[in-house]
Design a protein around this motif. Sequence first.
Motif, PDB file in Angstrom:
ATOM      1  N   ALA A   1      88.658  38.341  38.503  1.00  0.00           N
ATOM      2  CA  ALA A   1      87.821  37.170  38.769  1.00  0.00           C
ATOM      3  C   ALA A   1      87.122  37.268  40.110  1.00  0.00           C
ATOM      4  O   ALA A   1      87.089  36.324  40.884  1.00  0.00           O
ATOM      5  N   GLY A   2      86.534  38.409  40.412  1.00  0.00           N
ATOM      6  CA  GLY A   2      85.841  38.560  41.685  1.00  0.00           C
ATOM      7  C   GLY A   2      85.970  39.970  42.204  1.00  0.00           C
ATOM      8  O   GLY A   2      86.018  40.926  41.428  1.00  0.00           O
ATOM      9  N   PRO A   3      86.054  40.147  43.526  1.00  0.00           N
ATOM     10  CA  PRO A   3      86.141  41.482  44.121  1.00  0.00           C
ATOM     11  C   PRO A   3      87.375  42.234  43.636  1.00  0.00           C
ATOM     12  O   PRO A   3      88.338  41.627  43.160  1.00  0.00           O
ATOM     13  N   PRO A   4      87.369  43.586  43.758  1.00  0.00           N
ATOM     14  CA  PRO A   4      88.519  44.385  43.332  1.00  0.00           C
ATOM     15  C   PRO A   4      89.817  43.875  43.951  1.00  0.00           C
ATOM     16  O   PRO A   4      89.877  43.545  45.131  1.00  0.00           O
ATOM     17  N   GLY A   5      90.856  43.792  43.115  1.00  0.00           N
ATOM     18  CA  GLY A   5      92.126  43.277  43.575  1.00  0.00           C
ATOM     19  C   GLY A   5      92.324  41.801  43.302  1.00  0.00           C
ATOM     20  O   GLY A   5      93.423  41.274  43.499  1.00  0.00           O
ATOM     21  N   SER A   6      91.275  41.128  42.844  1.00  0.00           N
ATOM     22  CA  SER A   6      91.389  39.704  42.518  1.00  0.00           C
ATOM     23  C   SER A   6      92.284  39.526  41.293  1.00  0.00           C
ATOM     24  O   SER A   6      92.434  40.437  40.478  1.00  0.00           O
ATOM     25  N   PRO A   7      92.888  38.348  41.134  1.00  0.00           N
ATOM     26  CA  PRO A   7      93.711  38.096  39.939  1.00  0.00           C
ATOM     27  C   PRO A   7      92.874  38.220  38.668  1.00  0.00           C
ATOM     28  O   PRO A   7      91.679  37.915  38.669  1.00  0.00           O
TER      29      PRO A   7
ATOM     30  N   GLU B   1      74.350  43.213  38.741  1.00  0.00           N
ATOM     31  CA  GLU B   1      74.926  43.053  40.067  1.00  0.00           C
ATOM     32  C   GLU B   1      74.938  41.560  40.383  1.00  0.00           C
ATOM     33  O   GLU B   1      73.894  40.910  40.428  1.00  0.00           O
ATOM     34  N   TRP B   2      76.150  41.022  40.588  1.00  0.00           N
ATOM     35  CA  TRP B   2      76.293  39.596  40.825  1.00  0.00           C
ATOM     36  C   TRP B   2      76.010  39.258  42.278  1.00  0.00           C
ATOM     37  O   TRP B   2      76.101  40.119  43.151  1.00  0.00           O
ATOM     38  N   ALA B   3      75.689  38.019  42.531  1.00  0.00           N
ATOM     39  CA  ALA B   3      75.328  37.591  43.883  1.00  0.00           C
ATOM     40  C   ALA B   3      76.437  37.901  44.878  1.00  0.00           C
ATOM     41  O   ALA B   3      76.176  38.346  45.997  1.00  0.00           O
ATOM     42  N   TRP B   4      77.709  37.703  44.461  1.00  0.00           N
ATOM     43  CA  TRP B   4      78.816  37.989  45.379  1.00  0.00           C
ATOM     44  C   TRP B   4      78.949  39.479  45.652  1.00  0.00           C
ATOM     45  O   TRP B   4      79.315  39.898  46.754  1.00  0.00           O
ATOM     46  N   GLN B   5      78.604  40.307  44.651  1.00  0.00           N
ATOM     47  CA  GLN B   5      78.644  41.752  44.853  1.00  0.00           C
ATOM     48  C   GLN B   5      77.562  42.189  45.837  1.00  0.00           C
ATOM     49  O   GLN B   5      77.796  43.026  46.710  1.00  0.00           O
TER      50      GLN B   5
END
Length: 311
Positions: A178-184, A293-297
């Motif tokens: 659910a987001g950056p690598p390592g996220s749940p 590519e998402w905005a957070w990426q």
Amino acid sequence: MAEKSSVQSLGYVVIETRDPAKWNDYLANVVGAMPNGKGEDGATRFRLDDRAARFRIMESDTDRFAVAGWEMADEQSFDAMIEQLREAGRDVTNEDANSRDVTALASSTDPAGNRLEIFYSAKTASTAFESPAGVSGFVTGKIGMGHVVYGTLKFQETHDFYLNVMGFGDTDLPEIEAGPPGSPKMGIAFMHAATGRHHSVAVIQIPEPPAGCVHIMVEAKTRADVDAGYERMLAANVPVSATLGQHMNDEVISFYMQTPSGFDLEFGWDGLVVDPATWVPTAHTEVSKWGHEWAWQKAMAEEKAAKEKAD
């Protein structure tokens, strides 16, 4: 035992906004939907095809996705769905059908609190569809206007509701970070209605978004429509939520942009249509084949580049 009634497709959406003019400009000039005056409910109506309204924009004191209108095949299936909802313990209210340009209308909610309406036999417009932005057309018809994606921590309960009460079928059941690598990892349920669009509804295991949904999707008839839509988005300074890309599960080529009410709209082409009678649910773990590519990426990449430059 009688066969359960099933939703046919996503028929329309109702959106609440503090700024109807901004939504009107966005739908007509960026998305390419066709204005069609006001309905009896006071909403400004927008067309994607021969239907009188696929989008209903309601002036309000809030900005949010308000209602998904689910289409039933006929009066019998409409009445059966009302009974299924009541048997599942959901409150059902009969509504004024003219307010939504349909023959019969009822409202309820899902376990996550999202308001839904069911209807059958929608009214058509008296003129041919013509996009103000030059879109060649939208893929609608029996598979409906697109899809809606909800977020809720009542994930299993909501998934079960759409599956066992509303009659959807599972299409793809992945678990994705659910987001950056390592996220749940979060569960996602992509579900098809009876007419087979890869998903007409999806549920993501995240807190309920303040804007009412995660995103909605419309599908254009050509790849050129998607490329032109991307250019219109940039020219209008609409925030980009995800760049052009192609999804793994439904194979759609699309981009995502922010709507005036805060949730996203996916503008796509060439989505997969499945055979509900034979489809075996998949479990894709990658979101996209390429792009998206998402905005957070993008923000993370820019931050990393700036740090490396400073060092």
